[in-house]
Scaffold this motif. Structure first.
Motif, PDB file in Angstrom:
ATOM      1  N   ARG A 194       0.850  -1.204   0.000  1.00 30.49           N
ATOM      2  CA  ARG A 194       0.000   0.000   0.000  1.00 30.49           C
ATOM      3  C   ARG A 194       0.884   1.252   0.000  1.00 30.49           C
ATOM      4  O   ARG A 194       0.618   2.213  -0.729  1.00 30.49           O
ATOM      5  CB  ARG A 194      -0.918  -0.020   1.223  1.00 30.49           C
ATOM      6  N   GLN A 195       1.950   1.237   0.791  1.00 34.60           N
ATOM      7  CA  GLN A 195       2.837   2.398   0.863  1.00 34.60           C
ATOM      8  C   GLN A 195       3.667   2.550  -0.409  1.00 34.60           C
ATOM      9  O   GLN A 195       3.946   3.681  -0.836  1.00 34.60           O
ATOM     10  CB  GLN A 195       3.736   2.294   2.088  1.00 34.60           C
ATOM     11  N   PHE A 196       4.051   1.447  -1.022  1.00 31.01           N
ATOM     12  CA  PHE A 196       4.750   1.548  -2.312  1.00 31.01           C
ATOM     13  C   PHE A 196       3.830   2.215  -3.326  1.00 31.01           C
ATOM     14  O   PHE A 196       4.241   3.078  -4.086  1.00 31.01           O
ATOM     15  CB  PHE A 196       5.140   0.170  -2.859  1.00 31.01           C
ATOM     16  N   ARG A 197       2.573   1.789  -3.314  1.00 27.64           N
ATOM     17  CA  ARG A 197       1.600   2.300  -4.289  1.00 27.64           C
ATOM     18  C   ARG A 197       1.364   3.800  -4.098  1.00 27.64           C
ATOM     19  O   ARG A 197       1.285   4.540  -5.068  1.00 27.64           O
ATOM     20  CB  ARG A 197       0.290   1.531  -4.153  1.00 27.64           C
ATOM     21  N   ASP A 198       1.252   4.237  -2.836  1.00 19.39           N
ATOM     22  CA  ASP A 198       0.973   5.662  -2.620  1.00 19.39           C
ATOM     23  C   ASP A 198       2.238   6.516  -2.545  1.00 19.39           C
ATOM     24  O   ASP A 198       2.178   7.733  -2.427  1.00 19.39           O
ATOM     25  CB  ASP A 198       0.062   5.891  -1.408  1.00 19.39           C
ATOM     26  N   ALA A 237      15.861  -1.381  -8.583  1.00 24.39           N
ATOM     27  CA  ALA A 237      15.163  -1.775  -9.813  1.00 24.39           C
ATOM     28  C   ALA A 237      13.661  -1.847  -9.570  1.00 24.39           C
ATOM     29  O   ALA A 237      12.860  -1.413 -10.406  1.00 24.39           O
ATOM     30  CB  ALA A 237      15.689  -3.114 -10.316  1.00 24.39           C
ATOM     31  N   SER A 238      13.276  -2.355  -8.419  1.00 27.25           N
ATOM     32  CA  SER A 238      11.858  -2.420  -8.061  1.00 27.25           C
ATOM     33  C   SER A 238      11.283  -1.015  -7.892  1.00 27.25           C
ATOM     34  O   SER A 238      10.169  -0.728  -8.339  1.00 27.25           O
ATOM     35  CB  SER A 238      11.684  -3.236  -6.780  1.00 27.25           C
ATOM     36  N   ARG A 239      12.043  -0.114  -7.263  1.00 23.86           N
ATOM     37  CA  ARG A 239      11.579   1.265  -7.082  1.00 23.86           C
ATOM     38  C   ARG A 239      11.296   1.911  -8.429  1.00 23.86           C
ATOM     39  O   ARG A 239      10.271   2.581  -8.610  1.00 23.86           O
ATOM     40  CB  ARG A 239      12.627   2.084  -6.318  1.00 23.86           C
TER      41      ARG A 239
END
Length: 75
Positions: A20-24, A64-66
């Motif tokens: 959720r925090q990655f998404r926002d 890379a994920s970021r």
């Protein structure tokens, strides 16, 4: 970059919370990886759960994920 206490808290979050925090955009995979690495460094000595930790490799994969998350393509 997150402060030390924020990273410590992040290390104890579950995958749904982190996703959720990655998404926002409030947390990145790099933040989560640093939190996990900090936790390993703090706790591994007495229990020796990890015989090898590839910090550089983990951080490269997290970066890379970021980039993928920032592009709207997390997977």
């Amino acid at each position: 970059m997150l402060e030390t206490q924020e990273r410590s808290d992040l290390a104890f979050q579950n995958v749904r919370q982190q996703t959720r925090q990655f998404r926002d955009g409030t947390v990145t995979p790099v933040d989560a990886t640093r939190a996990a690495l900090d936790r390993i460094a703090a706790a591994n000595g007495p229990i020796n759960a990890f015989s090898h930790v590839d910090e550089d490799g983990a951080l490269r994969a997290a970066e890379a994920s970021r980039v993928r998350w920032a592009a709207g393509k997390p997977l």
